[in-house]
Write a protein that holds these residues in place. Structure first.
Motif, PDB file in Angstrom:
ATOM      1  N   GLY A 118       0.800  -1.202   0.000  1.00 54.51           N
ATOM      2  CA  GLY A 118       0.000   0.000   0.000  1.00 54.51           C
ATOM      3  C   GLY A 118       0.841   1.264   0.000  1.00 54.51           C
ATOM      4  N   ASP A 119       2.005   1.233   0.652  1.00 53.98           N
ATOM      5  CA  ASP A 119       2.871   2.415   0.763  1.00 53.98           C
ATOM      6  C   ASP A 119       3.869   2.412  -0.380  1.00 53.98           C
ATOM      7  N   SER A 120       3.881   3.529  -1.145  1.00 56.47           N
ATOM      8  CA  SER A 120       4.786   3.595  -2.306  1.00 56.47           C
ATOM      9  C   SER A 120       6.247   3.578  -1.889  1.00 56.47           C
ATOM     10  N   ASN A 121       6.535   3.956  -0.626  1.00 57.97           N
ATOM     11  CA  ASN A 121       7.918   3.961  -0.152  1.00 57.97           C
ATOM     12  C   ASN A 121       8.341   2.620   0.415  1.00 57.97           C
ATOM     13  N   ALA A 122       7.386   1.685   0.518  1.00 52.32           N
ATOM     14  CA  ALA A 122       7.693   0.407   1.149  1.00 52.32           C
ATOM     15  C   ALA A 122       8.599  -0.429   0.268  1.00 52.32           C
ATOM     16  N   THR A 123       9.567  -1.044   0.867  1.00 46.41           N
ATOM     17  CA  THR A 123      10.520  -1.887   0.158  1.00 46.41           C
ATOM     18  C   THR A 123      10.589  -3.242   0.837  1.00 46.41           C
ATOM     19  N   MET A 124      10.658  -4.288   0.046  1.00 45.48           N
ATOM     20  CA  MET A 124      10.765  -5.632   0.609  1.00 45.48           C
ATOM     21  C   MET A 124      12.112  -5.767   1.310  1.00 45.48           C
ATOM     22  N   VAL A 125      12.076  -6.062   2.613  1.00 46.46           N
ATOM     23  CA  VAL A 125      13.295  -6.243   3.387  1.00 46.46           C
ATOM     24  C   VAL A 125      13.600  -7.731   3.476  1.00 46.46           C
ATOM     25  N   THR A 126      14.796  -8.129   3.059  1.00 44.29           N
ATOM     26  CA  THR A 126      15.180  -9.543   3.093  1.00 44.29           C
ATOM     27  C   THR A 126      16.183  -9.846   4.191  1.00 44.29           C
ATOM     28  N   GLU A 127      16.793  -8.791   4.751  1.00 50.30           N
ATOM     29  CA  GLU A 127      17.729  -8.985   5.846  1.00 50.30           C
ATOM     30  C   GLU A 127      17.798  -7.729   6.702  1.00 50.30           C
ATOM     31  N   PHE A 128      18.281  -7.899   7.932  1.00 50.15           N
ATOM     32  CA  PHE A 128      18.429  -6.774   8.845  1.00 50.15           C
ATOM     33  C   PHE A 128      19.896  -6.649   9.247  1.00 50.15           C
ATOM     34  N   ILE A 129      20.279  -5.413   9.601  1.00 52.30           N
ATOM     35  CA  ILE A 129      21.627  -5.143  10.104  1.00 52.30           C
ATOM     36  C   ILE A 129      21.521  -4.865  11.597  1.00 52.30           C
ATOM     37  N   LEU A 130      22.215  -5.656  12.404  1.00 51.03           N
ATOM     38  CA  LEU A 130      22.194  -5.491  13.856  1.00 51.03           C
ATOM     39  C   LEU A 130      23.387  -4.621  14.269  1.00 51.03           C
ATOM     40  N   VAL A 131      23.105  -3.392  14.693  1.00 55.61           N
ATOM     41  CA  VAL A 131      24.201  -2.461  15.001  1.00 55.61           C
ATOM     42  C   VAL A 131      24.431  -2.326  16.508  1.00 55.61           C
ATOM     43  N   GLY A 132      23.785  -3.152  17.296  1.00 59.61           N
ATOM     44  CA  GLY A 132      23.976  -3.068  18.739  1.00 59.61           C
ATOM     45  C   GLY A 132      25.417  -3.226  19.145  1.00 59.61           C
ATOM     46  N   MET A 133      26.119  -4.147  18.500  1.00 53.06           N
ATOM     47  CA  MET A 133      27.513  -4.405  18.829  1.00 53.06           C
ATOM     48  C   MET A 133      28.452  -3.462  18.074  1.00 53.06           C
ATOM     49  N   SER A 134      28.147  -3.225  16.805  1.00 53.57           N
ATOM     50  CA  SER A 134      29.064  -2.434  15.976  1.00 53.57           C
ATOM     51  C   SER A 134      29.068  -0.956  16.343  1.00 53.57           C
ATOM     52  N   ASN A 135      28.141  -0.525  17.204  1.00 53.53           N
ATOM     53  CA  ASN A 135      28.175   0.852  17.700  1.00 53.53           C
ATOM     54  C   ASN A 135      29.367   1.088  18.620  1.00 53.53           C
ATOM     55  N   TYR A 136      29.967  -0.019  19.079  1.00 52.18           N
ATOM     56  CA  TYR A 136      31.114   0.067  19.989  1.00 52.18           C
ATOM     57  C   TYR A 136      32.263  -0.775  19.415  1.00 52.18           C
ATOM     58  N   PRO A 137      32.843  -0.353  18.282  1.00 60.16           N
ATOM     59  CA  PRO A 137      33.853  -1.173  17.587  1.00 60.16           C
ATOM     60  C   PRO A 137      35.080  -1.502  18.441  1.00 60.16           C
ATOM     61  N   ARG A 138      35.499  -0.574  19.292  1.00 67.32           N
ATOM     62  CA  ARG A 138      36.686  -0.827  20.105  1.00 67.32           C
ATOM     63  C   ARG A 138      36.413  -1.825  21.226  1.00 67.32           C
ATOM     64  N   ALA A 139      35.153  -2.002  21.555  1.00 65.72           N
ATOM     65  CA  ALA A 139      34.803  -2.905  22.664  1.00 65.72           C
ATOM     66  C   ALA A 139      34.298  -4.267  22.175  1.00 65.72           C
ATOM     67  N   GLN A 140      34.292  -4.489  20.856  1.00 64.18           N
ATOM     68  CA  GLN A 140      33.702  -5.711  20.319  1.00 64.18           C
ATOM     69  C   GLN A 140      34.397  -6.971  20.827  1.00 64.18           C
ATOM     70  N   MET A 141      35.716  -6.973  20.869  1.00 66.41           N
ATOM     71  CA  MET A 141      36.438  -8.160  21.322  1.00 66.41           C
ATOM     72  C   MET A 141      36.246  -8.385  22.826  1.00 66.41           C
ATOM     73  N   VAL A 142      36.180  -7.278  23.570  1.00 63.73           N
ATOM     74  CA  VAL A 142      35.910  -7.399  25.010  1.00 63.73           C
ATOM     75  C   VAL A 142      34.518  -7.993  25.225  1.00 63.73           C
ATOM     76  N   MET A 143      33.550  -7.501  24.438  1.00 66.51           N
ATOM     77  CA  MET A 143      32.188  -8.022  24.535  1.00 66.51           C
ATOM     78  C   MET A 143      32.142  -9.496  24.152  1.00 66.51           C
ATOM     79  N   PHE A 144      32.918  -9.863  23.139  1.00 62.22           N
ATOM     80  CA  PHE A 144      32.958 -11.263  22.719  1.00 62.22           C
ATOM     81  C   PHE A 144      33.399 -12.153  23.882  1.00 62.22           C
TER      82      PHE A 144
END
Length: 310
Positions: free
Chosen positions: A2-28
């Protein structure tokens, strides 16, 4: 669509971890330790309960259910979270995201009900000790456990009938995992029905069980204060105290997430609060119940002594 701006989404990007790139290994490392501790602690508790006849009681039957649930609850999300630590913009397919979301919702609701059932078991044991074996017969225990799992399954199916299908091309989830509230922020289709269903669900599986637990422990507290034996009061406070600690952590974090007005965005604070009921509580459950419980500690040392003598 119904919405002309709507686009079929086939995947999502989870940025919860990548917002803190320097802490990623510590979080791991931190999340890996949490996950291994969760698997080890809950598996050990299940083995002890199964192998120790003195632990074949309703309380440990429900605790065994809880440990089994917690292992799958964390396995639903943490392995994906660990993998995401190695990517700048980790992705997850639409289907896998929805599966993770609804499986996590199902297990979370089941835990709400199981914690309420465990409170009822303690109420029966302390307030009606002479009739305890009748009130909490094995038939009743199996029925209560089955009702917890089945009720959670039904309450998980209902929101799935109202899930948004249009995301207007937005596929960046500001979260560590596919969490239902975070996903709703991306929808451009009308989410009012979904939000209403989630609020009703939250009242049923959070507010109602939590209120029941509070009333139950109010009655338990009155019964304990009437006890003449200091040893009896100490044992009652010990078993109930462990359960209350778990209830406080799990319900406190979940209620702060779901029983409040939702903003237009998912904040960093919300992300870290969700880790308490999704990551921290499953790891703490076996520690809390075993460290404060003489029966469990005794069973562990007997099993360890038996293995060492072989």
């Amino acid at each position: 669509m119904g919405d002309s701006n709507a686009t079929m989404v086939t995947e999502f990007i989870l940025v919860g971890m990548s917002n803190y790139p320097r802490a990623q290994m510590v979080m791991f490392v931190v999340f890996l330790i949490f996950y291994m501790a969760t698997l080890f602690g809950n598996t050990l508790l299940i083995v002890l309960i199964i192998l120790t006849p003195v632990l074949h009681t309703p309380m440990y039957f429900f605790l065994c259910n809880l440990s089994f649930l917690d292992m799958f609850y964390t396995t639903c999300s943490i392995p994906q979270l660990l993998v995401n630590c190695f990517f700048r913009r980790p992705t997850i397919s639409y289907t896998r995201c929805l599966t993770e979301m609804y499986v996590g919702l199902f297990l979370g609701i089941t835990e709400c009900f199981l914690l309420a059932v465990m409170a009822y078991d303690r109420f029966a044991a302390i307030c009606n000790p002479l009739r305890y074996n009748v009130i909490m017969s094995w038939k009743v225990c199996f029925q209560l456990a089955a009702m917890s799992w089945a009720g959670a399954f039904v309450l998980t199916l209902i929101p799935s009938q109202f899930q948004p299908t249009q995301f207007c091309g937005h596929n960046i989830i500001n979260h560590f995992t596919c969490e239902i509230q975070a996903l709703l922020k991306l929808a451009c289709s009308d989410t009012r029905k979904m939000e209403m269903v989630l609020m009703i669900n939250s009242v049923i599986d959070l507010a109602v069980p939590f209120s029941f637990i509070l009333v139950t422990y109010g009655r338990i507290g009155q019964a304990v204060l009437r006890m003449h034996s200091a040893k009896g009061r100490g044992k009652a406070f010990s078993t109930c105290g462990s359960h209350l600690v778990v209830v406080s952590i799990f319900y406190g974090s979940a209620i702060s997430m779901y029983l409040r007005p939702q903003g237009k965005t998912f904040s960093d604070h919300d992300k870290f609060v969700s880790l308490f009921y999704g990551v921290v509580t499953p790891m703490l459950n076996p520690l809390i119940y075993s460290l404060r419980n003489k029966d469990v500690k005794g069973a562990f040392w007997r099993l360890l002594g038996k293995k060492m003598s072989e």
